[in-house]
Structures are given as C-alpha cells and as structure tokens.
Design a protein around this motif. Structure first.
Motif, PDB file in Angstrom:
ATOM      1  N   VAL A   5      16.020  37.013   0.237  1.00  0.00           N
ATOM      2  CA  VAL A   5      15.647  36.159  -0.886  1.00  0.00           C
ATOM      3  C   VAL A   5      16.149  36.801  -2.163  1.00  0.00           C
ATOM      4  O   VAL A   5      15.869  37.955  -2.444  1.00  0.00           O
ATOM      5  CB  VAL A   5      14.121  35.973  -0.939  1.00  0.00           C
ATOM      6  CG1 VAL A   5      13.720  35.173  -2.160  1.00  0.00           C
ATOM      7  CG2 VAL A   5      13.643  35.273   0.328  1.00  0.00           C
ATOM      8  N   ASN A   6      16.894  36.072  -2.940  1.00  0.00           N
ATOM      9  CA  ASN A   6      17.435  36.595  -4.183  1.00  0.00           C
ATOM     10  C   ASN A   6      17.496  35.452  -5.176  1.00  0.00           C
ATOM     11  O   ASN A   6      18.510  34.801  -5.363  1.00  0.00           O
ATOM     12  CB  ASN A   6      18.825  37.189  -3.960  1.00  0.00           C
ATOM     13  CG  ASN A   6      19.381  37.801  -5.224  1.00  0.00           C
ATOM     14  OD1 ASN A   6      18.621  38.106  -6.139  1.00  0.00           O
ATOM     15  ND2 ASN A   6      20.690  37.968  -5.273  1.00  0.00           N
ATOM     16  N   VAL A   7      16.377  35.177  -5.799  1.00  0.00           N
ATOM     17  CA  VAL A   7      16.315  34.042  -6.712  1.00  0.00           C
ATOM     18  C   VAL A   7      15.754  34.495  -8.051  1.00  0.00           C
ATOM     19  O   VAL A   7      15.217  35.587  -8.200  1.00  0.00           O
ATOM     20  CB  VAL A   7      15.435  32.923  -6.128  1.00  0.00           C
ATOM     21  CG1 VAL A   7      16.051  32.374  -4.856  1.00  0.00           C
ATOM     22  CG2 VAL A   7      14.032  33.435  -5.856  1.00  0.00           C
ATOM     23  N   SER A  17      11.223  30.187  -6.616  1.00  0.00           N
ATOM     24  CA  SER A  17      11.281  29.471  -5.360  1.00  0.00           C
ATOM     25  C   SER A  17      11.236  30.497  -4.251  1.00  0.00           C
ATOM     26  O   SER A  17      11.758  31.590  -4.376  1.00  0.00           O
ATOM     27  CB  SER A  17      12.555  28.637  -5.265  1.00  0.00           C
ATOM     28  OG  SER A  17      12.677  28.093  -3.961  1.00  0.00           O
ATOM     29  N   PRO A  20      16.283  30.566  -1.458  1.00  0.00           N
ATOM     30  CA  PRO A  20      17.459  30.165  -2.230  1.00  0.00           C
ATOM     31  C   PRO A  20      17.780  28.695  -1.970  1.00  0.00           C
ATOM     32  O   PRO A  20      17.505  28.169  -0.882  1.00  0.00           O
ATOM     33  CB  PRO A  20      18.569  31.061  -1.694  1.00  0.00           C
ATOM     34  CG  PRO A  20      17.912  32.101  -0.886  1.00  0.00           C
ATOM     35  CD  PRO A  20      16.573  31.612  -0.484  1.00  0.00           C
ATOM     36  N   HIS A  22      20.505  27.091  -1.355  1.00  0.00           N
ATOM     37  CA  HIS A  22      21.386  26.743  -0.245  1.00  0.00           C
ATOM     38  C   HIS A  22      20.647  26.811   1.083  1.00  0.00           C
ATOM     39  O   HIS A  22      20.876  26.012   1.992  1.00  0.00           O
ATOM     40  CB  HIS A  22      22.609  27.667  -0.221  1.00  0.00           C
ATOM     41  CG  HIS A  22      22.341  29.057   0.263  1.00  0.00           C
ATOM     42  ND1 HIS A  22      21.853  30.046  -0.564  1.00  0.00           N
ATOM     43  CD2 HIS A  22      22.446  29.613   1.496  1.00  0.00           C
ATOM     44  CE1 HIS A  22      21.688  31.158   0.139  1.00  0.00           C
ATOM     45  NE2 HIS A  22      22.040  30.916   1.387  1.00  0.00           N
ATOM     46  N   GLN A  23      19.707  27.762   1.177  1.00  0.00           N
ATOM     47  CA  GLN A  23      18.959  27.888   2.425  1.00  0.00           C
ATOM     48  C   GLN A  23      17.947  26.751   2.569  1.00  0.00           C
ATOM     49  O   GLN A  23      17.736  26.219   3.662  1.00  0.00           O
ATOM     50  CB  GLN A  23      18.239  29.230   2.467  1.00  0.00           C
ATOM     51  CG  GLN A  23      17.701  29.569   3.844  1.00  0.00           C
ATOM     52  CD  GLN A  23      17.127  30.975   3.903  1.00  0.00           C
ATOM     53  OE1 GLN A  23      17.160  31.711   2.919  1.00  0.00           O
ATOM     54  NE2 GLN A  23      16.597  31.324   5.046  1.00  0.00           N
ATOM     55  N   ARG A  24      17.360  26.373   1.449  1.00  0.00           N
ATOM     56  CA  ARG A  24      16.429  25.252   1.465  1.00  0.00           C
ATOM     57  C   ARG A  24      17.170  23.970   1.868  1.00  0.00           C
ATOM     58  O   ARG A  24      16.640  23.149   2.620  1.00  0.00           O
ATOM     59  CB  ARG A  24      15.797  25.097   0.072  1.00  0.00           C
ATOM     60  CG  ARG A  24      14.428  24.451   0.051  1.00  0.00           C
ATOM     61  CD  ARG A  24      13.820  24.583  -1.335  1.00  0.00           C
ATOM     62  NE  ARG A  24      12.529  23.943  -1.422  1.00  0.00           N
ATOM     63  CZ  ARG A  24      11.376  24.539  -1.153  1.00  0.00           C
ATOM     64  NH1 ARG A  24      11.365  25.792  -0.748  1.00  0.00           N
ATOM     65  NH2 ARG A  24      10.235  23.882  -1.271  1.00  0.00           N
TER      66      ARG A  24
END
Length: 434
Positions: A5-7, A17, A20, A22-24
């Motif tokens: 996770v890198n948001v 969130s 990320p 794109h993963q969602r």
C-alpha cells in the motif's frame, strides 16, 4: 493480488484509501465479471486485499448479529465482539437497552476490555487507567498534564445497535442501511413467541474454522452436503432446499414423510396463531433474510435422534413442543434455529482472509435446570457434531481455493440459496465500490 500500500495521506494523517486506485479497480473488475451460478474466483477466498474490501463494504456498512439478550441479562453485563480489524463492546445499560462502543481507548488505542464477556460498572483501560462511563463518556484520565485537555472530546466511539425479539445487532457505519427496520418487522412475529428475554445460556461454543467467512456462509446455505451430517439427519429432513422434480430416488420416501410432517406442523401453527410461511428475500433487499417454520423428523420437537424434546421447559408463550424449527438466515453473518424447547444461534465473525470464528449458543428457558430439565451433553450433541463436520467441509474448500488448479464450479439447483448469498454479497460490494 496483494500489493504494498502506497497512497497519499489525508489531512488527519490517515490513509486516504486502504488500497491504491489501480488495485481497487482490479478488484472491481473481478466483481463485475463474476460468473453467475458459479462459485467465486479464488482471490475472493484467499486474497488479503479482498478481505479488506469485505471488512469495508460488508462488515463496515451492514447490520451484524452480535449476541442475544440472554448473554447480557443484567445492567453492566457485556460481551466483546471482534471481527476483522474491529473490536466492539456490547453492554447492557440501566434502561434495558444496549450501548455499543468501539473497544479502542481514546488515549493510546489499547483494548479497554480484554475479556470475551463479563460485568462491569465503569470501563477502565488497563494501560493508563482512562475511565469511561457505560455510555462511553470519558470520566477520568489520570494526570493528563498541563496540556489543554477537554474530556468531552475523548469518549469511546459509539456504534449503532438494534435489539429485536431478543437479538442484538450492531452497525458501525455512519448511516446504517434503513431497510433493516423493515426486515425486523418480517422476523419479529416469528421469534417473539419464544421470548429470549426469559432464556439463559446453556452452552456456548467458539470454533475457529480455517476458511474464508464466505465459505462458512456458503456451506450453511445448502443441504446438498447433508449426507455428511449423520447426527443432524436424524431430525433434519435431508430434503431441505429441494423441490418437486429434483428429488433423488433415495430420498423420495423421506420427501413424502417431510411433506406430511409439514402439513401437520402448519395445522398446529394455525391453531396457535404462529406464522410459518416462507419469506425469502436473500438478495432482493439490503438486509437479506430467509425465515420459515419447518417440520422436523420423528416427534418433530427438537434436534435429537428421535426428534423428541431436549429440554422439559417450553419457551415463552408456546403451548406445544411439536413446533419443528423456526429457521432464519440473515445476511451477512448469522442463522438461527428456534424450537419449542431451546434456541440455537450462530454468528460468523471473520478473523482474516483464511480464518473465521463461528460462535454457537444454546439457549434454554431461564428456569430450566441442568441435570433436571435437560442434559447438556444431549442438548448440544447434534450441533456440536454438525459444526465439526461443517468445519472440515469448509476447510477442504479453503484448501481447494488455494490451489493453482482451482476454478469456479457450478451451483446445483438445490444450492440456489448459495447463489443468492453470493449475489447479495456481490451487489453490496459493488455498491460500495461505485
């Protein structure tokens, strides 16, 4: 599917969130292309990111069955309920209602109450002795120091609660789904005659199943596998979920006996003014439900080898032991069996993507005496055995879903309620992701 996770952080220092974008989006695509009538793709049962979505979209937004009033008979009595990252305190207050509080101290975040159940006056955090009233107000913080400190700003966070027919439900969403009140109106007339306010716990069993919570629920929503429940099959007709035209030859005699027993049961229900009709809205309302009163084999009284009662004391205002089982399924985490002599509640609390706590509670009349009115071993035998068998079935499926060789398989006609559960789940998550 899991990825670091890198948001961005929001202004309060929390993750904006949990995933990320794109993963969602990748997860949303999995839901969009779910094949109706088939089991879910493997990541739904194995992936940590989807489990986190489940906690957000299902257990973070919907009404969850937490406990019965029999578990909180007196003011100050409480249970702690843990699922996913959440821990809640469900506490009986002086008004006879319940307070639901997040079990997270507002000082450093420590668990305030660490026992699964108990009785308390004020709630004292064991770390630095911050003390809260039963309603969650901070009433004492030892030596808060010279900094400006307004105790009114640091009460325990509260959650919503509903108590219906002796069942306690909680919701941690800011705005709980409104249609739960309509669902309550459906099931309350079925359950109220059993009067849970005049029951007590005979036994409670906690089992950790090595399986995703959805596999636990799917397993409960069908009886296709009921040949694997020899003890339960003594009283539960193994034709449950079947309809005319799909009865296998080896069950035709059982099917005829079931129809005759159901006809007799319905006549008794009409005599006593008890509802028995099937109401099935498992995926056609937000607070999905299935409820009915259905016959049991043998004497038709309880889950025993011959269908006879397992407690000598009738519940509530009931006038007859031969009332079969009033069975209710509620989305997303519970099912119940109400008989004339005792009640069994089942609650499912996800631990992580591959472990689930299943809590089973046997309730008898509050004046029933163990060893006199009921034998505890006999009372609990059928479902203890059934639970262990279900645990094994769920764990077999979890192992299968974890295999590279796994691919979704089709549900049979008798598994239509499994499809309804999955359809309900997919709808609710998609609404959340939209």
């Amino acid at each position: 599917m899991s990825a670091p996770v890198n948001v961005a952080l929001n202004s309060r220092g929390k993750l904006a969130s949990s995933l990320p974008a794109h993963q969602r989006a990748e997860i949303a695509e999995l839901f969009e292309f779910r094949r109706a009538g088939y089991s879910l793709d493997a990541p739904f049962y194995t992936d940590r990111s989807i489990f986190n979505i489940d906690m957000e979209a299902i257990f973070g937004q919907h009404w969850i069955y937490a406990a019965s009033v029999a578990e909180l008979p007196e003011p100050g009595d409480y249970v702690t309920v843990d699922y996913g990252p959440y821990s809640l305190i469900v506490l009986r207050n002086d008004d006879g209602d319940v307070n639901v509080l997040h079990n997270v101290c507002r000082h450093r975040g420590a668990r305030v109450l660490t026992e699964a159940a108990g009785s308390t006056g004020n709630l004292v955090c064991g770390y630095h002795s911050w003390t809260y009233s039963p309603s969650g107000d901070l009433i004492h913080a030892s030596a808060p120091g010279e900094t400006k400190f307004d105790k009114g700003c640091f009460g325990l966070k509260r959650a919503h609660s509903r108590m219906v027919a002796g069942l306690i439900f909680v919701c941690i969403a800011d705005e709980p789904p409104a249609d739960f009140d309509e669902t309550s109106k459906i099931f309350e007339p079925y359950l109220a005659p059993h009067d849970l306010s005049k029951t007590k716990i005979a036994y409670q069993q906690n089992i950790i199943e090595e399986g995703n919570w959805k596999l636990v629920m799917e397993n409960n929503r069908e009886c296709y596998h009921c040949d694997g429940h020899p003890e339960l099959a003594c009283s539960l007709f193994p034709t449950w979920g079947l309809t005319d035209g799909v009865i296998p030859p080896h069950l035709e005699e059982v099917w005829d006996r079931n129809k005759e027993a159901q006809s007799s049961l319905e006549e008794r229900c009409r005599r006593y003014g008890l509802p028995y009709e099937v109401v099935e809205e498992l995926d056609t309302r937000v607070a999905g439900i299935r409820i009915s009163r259905e016959s049991l084999d043998g004497e038709g009284e309880s889950f025993s080898p011959d269908g006879r009662r397992l407690s000598k004391k009738l519940l509530g205002d009931l006038r007859d032991f031969r009332l079969g089982r009033c069975s209710m399924h509620l989305q997303p985490n519970s099912w119940f069996h109400f008989q004339g002599d005792h009640v069994i509640t089942f609650a499912v609390f996800p631990v992580n993507e591959h472990q689930t706590l299943v809590r089973t509670t046997w309730l008898v009349a509050d004046d029933a005496e163990e060893g006199v009115d009921y034998d505890l071993e006999k009372l609990t035998y059928t479902w203890k055995q059934t639970n262990l068998q279900d645990k094994a079935f769920v764990e077999l499926c979890q192992k299968g879903a974890s295999s590279p060789a796994y691919e979704p398989g089709p549900y049979m006609k008798s598994e239509y309620q499994v499809e309804a559960f999955i359809n309900w789940y997919v709808q609710r998550v998609q609404e959340h992701l939209a």
